[in-house]
Design a protein around this motif. Sequence first.
Motif, PDB file in Angstrom:
ATOM      1  N   ALA A   1     -21.332  27.820   5.373  1.00  0.00           N
ATOM      2  CA  ALA A   1     -22.350  28.825   5.690  1.00  0.00           C
ATOM      3  C   ALA A   1     -22.057  29.503   7.028  1.00  0.00           C
ATOM      4  CB  ALA A   1     -23.723  28.158   5.728  1.00  0.00           C
TER       5      ALA A   1
ATOM      6  N   ASN B   1     -21.454  33.503   7.230  1.00  0.00           N
ATOM      7  CA  ASN B   1     -22.469  34.283   7.937  1.00  0.00           C
ATOM      8  C   ASN B   1     -21.939  34.935   9.204  1.00  0.00           C
ATOM      9  OD1 ASN B   1     -24.841  34.019  10.260  1.00  0.00           O
ATOM     10  ND2 ASN B   1     -25.534  34.921   8.333  1.00  0.00           N
TER      11      ASN B   1
ATOM     12  N   ARG C   1     -19.319  34.598  -1.966  1.00  0.00           N
ATOM     13  CA  ARG C   1     -20.750  34.351  -2.205  1.00  0.00           C
ATOM     14  C   ARG C   1     -21.099  34.560  -3.676  1.00  0.00           C
ATOM     15  NH1 ARG C   1     -24.475  36.233   2.857  1.00  0.00           N
ATOM     16  NH2 ARG C   1     -22.975  35.919   4.552  1.00  0.00           N
TER      17      ARG C   1
ATOM     18  N   LEU D   1     -22.602  31.821  -6.581  1.00  0.00           N
ATOM     19  CA  LEU D   1     -23.727  32.066  -7.477  1.00  0.00           C
ATOM     20  C   LEU D   1     -23.309  31.935  -8.934  1.00  0.00           C
ATOM     21  CD1 LEU D   1     -25.522  35.101  -5.788  1.00  0.00           C
ATOM     22  CD2 LEU D   1     -26.286  32.729  -5.888  1.00  0.00           C
TER      23      LEU D   1
ATOM     24  N   VAL E   1     -24.239  24.540  -3.751  1.00  0.00           N
ATOM     25  CA  VAL E   1     -24.550  25.947  -3.522  1.00  0.00           C
ATOM     26  C   VAL E   1     -25.917  26.118  -2.872  1.00  0.00           C
ATOM     27  CG1 VAL E   1     -24.850  28.189  -4.630  1.00  0.00           C
ATOM     28  CG2 VAL E   1     -23.090  26.610  -5.459  1.00  0.00           C
TER      29      VAL E   1
ATOM     30  N   TYR F   1     -26.700  28.112   0.763  1.00  0.00           N
ATOM     31  CA  TYR F   1     -27.589  29.255   0.947  1.00  0.00           C
ATOM     32  C   TYR F   1     -28.777  28.926   1.843  1.00  0.00           C
ATOM     33  CZ  TYR F   1     -25.152  32.475  -2.053  1.00  0.00           C
ATOM     34  OH  TYR F   1     -24.211  33.345  -2.556  1.00  0.00           O
TER      35      TYR F   1
ATOM     36  N   ILE G   1     -27.205  29.346   5.197  1.00  0.00           N
ATOM     37  CA  ILE G   1     -26.968  30.763   5.475  1.00  0.00           C
ATOM     38  C   ILE G   1     -28.257  31.434   5.941  1.00  0.00           C
ATOM     39  CG2 ILE G   1     -26.500  32.992   4.383  1.00  0.00           C
ATOM     40  CD1 ILE G   1     -24.329  31.682   2.751  1.00  0.00           C
ATOM     41  N   GLN G   2     -29.371  31.137   5.290  1.00  0.00           N
ATOM     42  CA  GLN G   2     -30.649  31.729   5.687  1.00  0.00           C
ATOM     43  C   GLN G   2     -31.045  31.307   7.098  1.00  0.00           C
ATOM     44  OE1 GLN G   2     -32.471  34.063   4.108  1.00  0.00           O
ATOM     45  NE2 GLN G   2     -30.743  34.163   2.707  1.00  0.00           N
TER      46      GLN G   2
END
Length: 281
Positions: free
Chosen positions: A98, A102, A113, A117, A156, A160, A163-164
């Motif tokens: 991440a 990022n 990315r 997904l 995954v 994410y 990443i957030q």
Amino acid sequence: MTAVQAFKKYLWIFVKYFSVIFFSFIALLPIVSCVITALKTKTEYENTSVMTPPENWFNFENFVTAFRDGGMGRAFLNSALIVICVVVGSVLIGSMIAYVLNRFKFPGNGLIRSLFLFATLLPGIAMQVATYQLMYQLKFIDTLYGYIILSMGTDVISIYVFIQFFENISVSLDESAYMDGANYFTIFYRILFPLLKPAIVTCAILKGVGIYNEYYNAMLYLTKPDLKTVSLALYTFTGPFGNQYNLICAGVIMTLLPALIIFIAFQNQIYSGLTAGAVKG
């Protein structure tokens, strides 16, 4: 307030509370029935209904039998070792991936990315043949370290979540540290990683509970009796001549307690970790 408005208000209040009570009842019913069954003797279980209370509420013989004959002690140790190693590895791998996705803009960033997904859309069962062949060729079958490496695969959801959180951490921290002579590894481990505590706890709990409850992969890759996990230990009391559900329920309660205690202890971090990354600030 008119009569119609008052009626709508109290009707809405009734619907809310009724929904909470109804769905709480649906969620708690299996647990209550499991506790009741675990406290019954074999004779009681065979001659009474599921929800009939046991004669002795302090009958813990089933728990002792399940722990002893099911090899729960060894299974708990194996599960604890697997969960700790997998959680630590997954958190480190997920947070580093991440961080790269990022903080660094490079050709193929968006493609990577998208591939993550896309990987979530592939059913795991469809890839088991290739996975099993790979595990067999690497001699990872019937080894704890092989199962740990398999379970430590890219998560995954964790990526994410991290990443957030990185989205909410100002890039000026990186730039200030870089101007002071820190390299990228120092920036990540000493500055950014400690700020990811809510995300770390969230991913650790979600990943840990998933691995702790994993049955299919454990059954497939850990066939030796001394390597079984708690999920496999519960099947000790099943067989072609019948299932001993009073012992199975006792084992279920014992396996449920560690996860329940950890969830209660870290529930604030879990909720904050799931929601904090949803709002950019």
